[in-house]
Write an enzyme that holds these catalytic residues in place. Structure first.
Site, PDB file in Angstrom:
ATOM      1  N   LYS A   1      -7.490  -5.016   5.008  1.00 40.58           N
ATOM      2  CA  LYS A   1      -6.309  -4.589   5.363  1.00 40.58           C
ATOM      3  C   LYS A   1      -5.159  -5.811   5.326  1.00 40.58           C
ATOM      4  O   LYS A   1      -4.152  -5.341   4.807  1.00 40.58           O
ATOM      5  CB  LYS A   1      -6.268  -4.298   7.076  1.00 40.58           C
ATOM      6  CG  LYS A   1      -7.237  -3.213   7.636  1.00 40.58           C
ATOM      7  CD  LYS A   1      -7.110  -2.025   6.983  1.00 40.58           C
ATOM      8  CE  LYS A   1      -7.991  -0.788   7.208  1.00 40.58           C
ATOM      9  NZ  LYS A   1      -7.964   0.321   6.262  1.00 40.58           N
TER      10      LYS A   1
ATOM     11  N   LYS B   1      -6.848  -4.996  -3.076  1.00 46.10           N
ATOM     12  CA  LYS B   1      -7.252  -5.618  -1.749  1.00 46.10           C
ATOM     13  C   LYS B   1      -8.299  -4.549  -1.215  1.00 46.10           C
ATOM     14  O   LYS B   1      -8.041  -3.157  -1.074  1.00 46.10           O
ATOM     15  CB  LYS B   1      -6.276  -5.870  -0.860  1.00 46.10           C
ATOM     16  CG  LYS B   1      -5.522  -4.794  -0.305  1.00 46.10           C
ATOM     17  CD  LYS B   1      -4.042  -5.238   0.546  1.00 46.10           C
ATOM     18  CE  LYS B   1      -3.486  -4.344   1.314  1.00 46.10           C
ATOM     19  NZ  LYS B   1      -4.334  -3.654   2.275  1.00 46.10           N
TER      20      LYS B   1
ATOM     21  N   CYS C   1      -2.100  -2.487   7.666  1.00 49.69           N
ATOM     22  CA  CYS C   1      -2.131  -3.570   6.573  1.00 49.69           C
ATOM     23  C   CYS C   1      -0.754  -4.448   6.448  1.00 49.69           C
ATOM     24  O   CYS C   1      -0.729  -5.589   6.186  1.00 49.69           O
ATOM     25  CB  CYS C   1      -2.166  -2.784   5.251  1.00 49.69           C
ATOM     26  SG  CYS C   1      -3.856  -1.990   5.322  1.00 49.69           S
TER      27      CYS C   1
ATOM     28  N   GLU D   1      -4.841  -0.819  -1.369  1.00 53.15           N
ATOM     29  CA  GLU D   1      -6.091  -0.721  -0.825  1.00 53.15           C
ATOM     30  C   GLU D   1      -7.021  -0.116  -1.500  1.00 53.15           C
ATOM     31  O   GLU D   1      -6.805   1.272  -1.690  1.00 53.15           O
ATOM     32  CB  GLU D   1      -5.785  -0.256   0.784  1.00 53.15           C
ATOM     33  CG  GLU D   1      -7.151  -0.591   1.435  1.00 53.15           C
ATOM     34  CD  GLU D   1      -6.899  -0.275   2.941  1.00 53.15           C
ATOM     35  OE1 GLU D   1      -5.852   0.128   3.662  1.00 53.15           O
ATOM     36  OE2 GLU D   1      -8.108   0.195   3.841  1.00 53.15           O
TER      37      GLU D   1
ATOM     38  N   VAL E   1       3.352   0.283   4.249  1.00 55.07           N
ATOM     39  CA  VAL E   1       2.668   0.891   5.196  1.00 55.07           C
ATOM     40  C   VAL E   1       1.159   0.465   5.399  1.00 55.07           C
ATOM     41  O   VAL E   1       0.649  -0.161   4.436  1.00 55.07           O
ATOM     42  CB  VAL E   1       2.683   2.372   4.888  1.00 55.07           C
ATOM     43  CG1 VAL E   1       3.938   3.053   4.666  1.00 55.07           C
ATOM     44  CG2 VAL E   1       1.795   2.758   3.681  1.00 55.07           C
TER      45      VAL E   1
ATOM     46  N   ASP F   1       0.863  -1.284  -0.033  1.00 51.78           N
ATOM     47  CA  ASP F   1       0.101  -0.080   0.061  1.00 51.78           C
ATOM     48  C   ASP F   1       0.717   1.281  -0.037  1.00 51.78           C
ATOM     49  O   ASP F   1       0.330   2.298   0.784  1.00 51.78           O
ATOM     50  CB  ASP F   1      -0.952   0.049   1.266  1.00 51.78           C
ATOM     51  CG  ASP F   1      -1.878  -0.920   1.250  1.00 51.78           C
ATOM     52  OD1 ASP F   1      -1.981  -1.913   0.304  1.00 51.78           O
ATOM     53  OD2 ASP F   1      -2.574  -1.382   1.909  1.00 51.78           O
TER      54      ASP F   1
HETATM   55  N1  TIU Z   1      -2.498   0.070   4.319  1.00 50.71           N
HETATM   56  C1  TIU Z   1      -3.048   0.624   5.644  1.00 50.71           C
HETATM   57  O1  TIU Z   1      -2.135   0.228   6.628  1.00 50.71           O
HETATM   58  N2  TIU Z   1      -4.182   0.858   5.678  1.00 50.71           N
HETATM   59  C2  TIU Z   1      -4.652   1.866   6.612  1.00 50.71           C
HETATM   60  O2  TIU Z   1      -5.713   1.986   6.918  1.00 50.71           O
HETATM   61  N3  TIU Z   1      -3.721   2.088   7.736  1.00 50.71           N
HETATM   62  C3  TIU Z   1      -3.771   2.816   8.683  1.00 50.71           C
HETATM   63  O3  TIU Z   1      -2.956   3.107   9.342  1.00 50.71           O
HETATM   64  N4  TIU Z   1      -4.865   3.851   8.735  1.00 50.71           N
END
Ligand code: TIU
Length: 228
Positions: free
Chosen positions: A133, A130, A163, A73, A158, A25
């Protein structure tokens, strides 16, 4: 046998091509102002720190023609794959599907949903879209990994405790040997990142391993020298 110096002990690399890099992501929605991360009230600038490290890992994997998986995501424009619980969670002004400065938040194909230009996937690299998460939830990632004989995953991206951690737990339950690259993952909350790294490796590596990218790159170099 090539191995990565890691926590809680050495991570043995497969010599038969069973290793893949997964980048979770790294999309504008999480790294730039006006996206989903920003809408949730986070300081998105923190996540930029890992971009150079990810570029190094990408370069090494590309040079050795090892498999690379990117994830995004996202949701369909009609939000049919976004549970109301996810859309309605929180109290931010902009919700998933609303129009922000980078287009509709977390919707596939919108400008904000794309992977940042520095880490743009090359042809031949797999991009997994996807709705959850975890990267295994409602995707064909597991089937693709098995088809390619992949047994070992270097997990990056991240955010660490959302995720990235969810994906590593899903992968571990499916029998993959996972190593989270410490300086190739980042969180909006530094203390959550540190806790996640500690959680992965506690109890003898209950979820898997962690190591800095320098150790990974060193081990990959050895792989090349021994002709694998
Ligand atoms: N990719 C991912 O971690 N999605 C999130 O929503 N992460 C947050 O920390 N919000």
């Amino acid at each position: 046998m090539a191995s990565i110096s890691a926590q809680p002990y050495s991570y043995e690399l497969p010599l038969n091509g069973g290793l893949a890099l997964i980048i979770i992501d790294m999309q504008r929605d999480f790294l730039e102002a006006g996206g989903f991360g920003d809408a949730l009230g986070n300081d998105v600038t923190r996540l930029q720190a890992i971009v150079p490290t990810l570029k190094q890992l990408l370069k090494a994997f590309r040079a050795k023609q090892l498999p690379i998986f990117h994830t995004i995501e996202c949701h369909q424009p009609d939000l049919s794959d976004c549970p109301p619980s996810k859309r309605n969670r929180g109290q931010s002004a902009l919700k998933i599907g609303d129009t922000g400065p980078m287009g509709r938040i977390l919707v596939f194909g919108e400008p904000g949903n794309g992977i940042i230009p520095e880490l743009e996937p090359l042809p031949g690299e797999t991009v997994i879209t996807k709705p959850g998460k975890g990267a295994f939830y409602q995707t064909n990632l597991e089937a693709l990994l098995h088809k390619q004989g992949i047994t070992h995953l270097l997990v990056t991206g991240v955010t660490t405790e959302v995720c990235v951690q969810t994906t590593m737990r899903e992968a571990n339950d499916r029998g993959f040997e996972c190593l989270m690259v410490e300086d190739a993952t980042e969180s909006y909350f530094p203390e959550f990142k540190q806790s996640t790294l500690a959680m992965m490796t506690a109890q003898g590596g209950i979820i898997g391993w962690t190591a800095p990218a320098a150790n990974v790159l060193q081990a990959l170099e050895v792989l090349r020298v021994v002709g694998c």
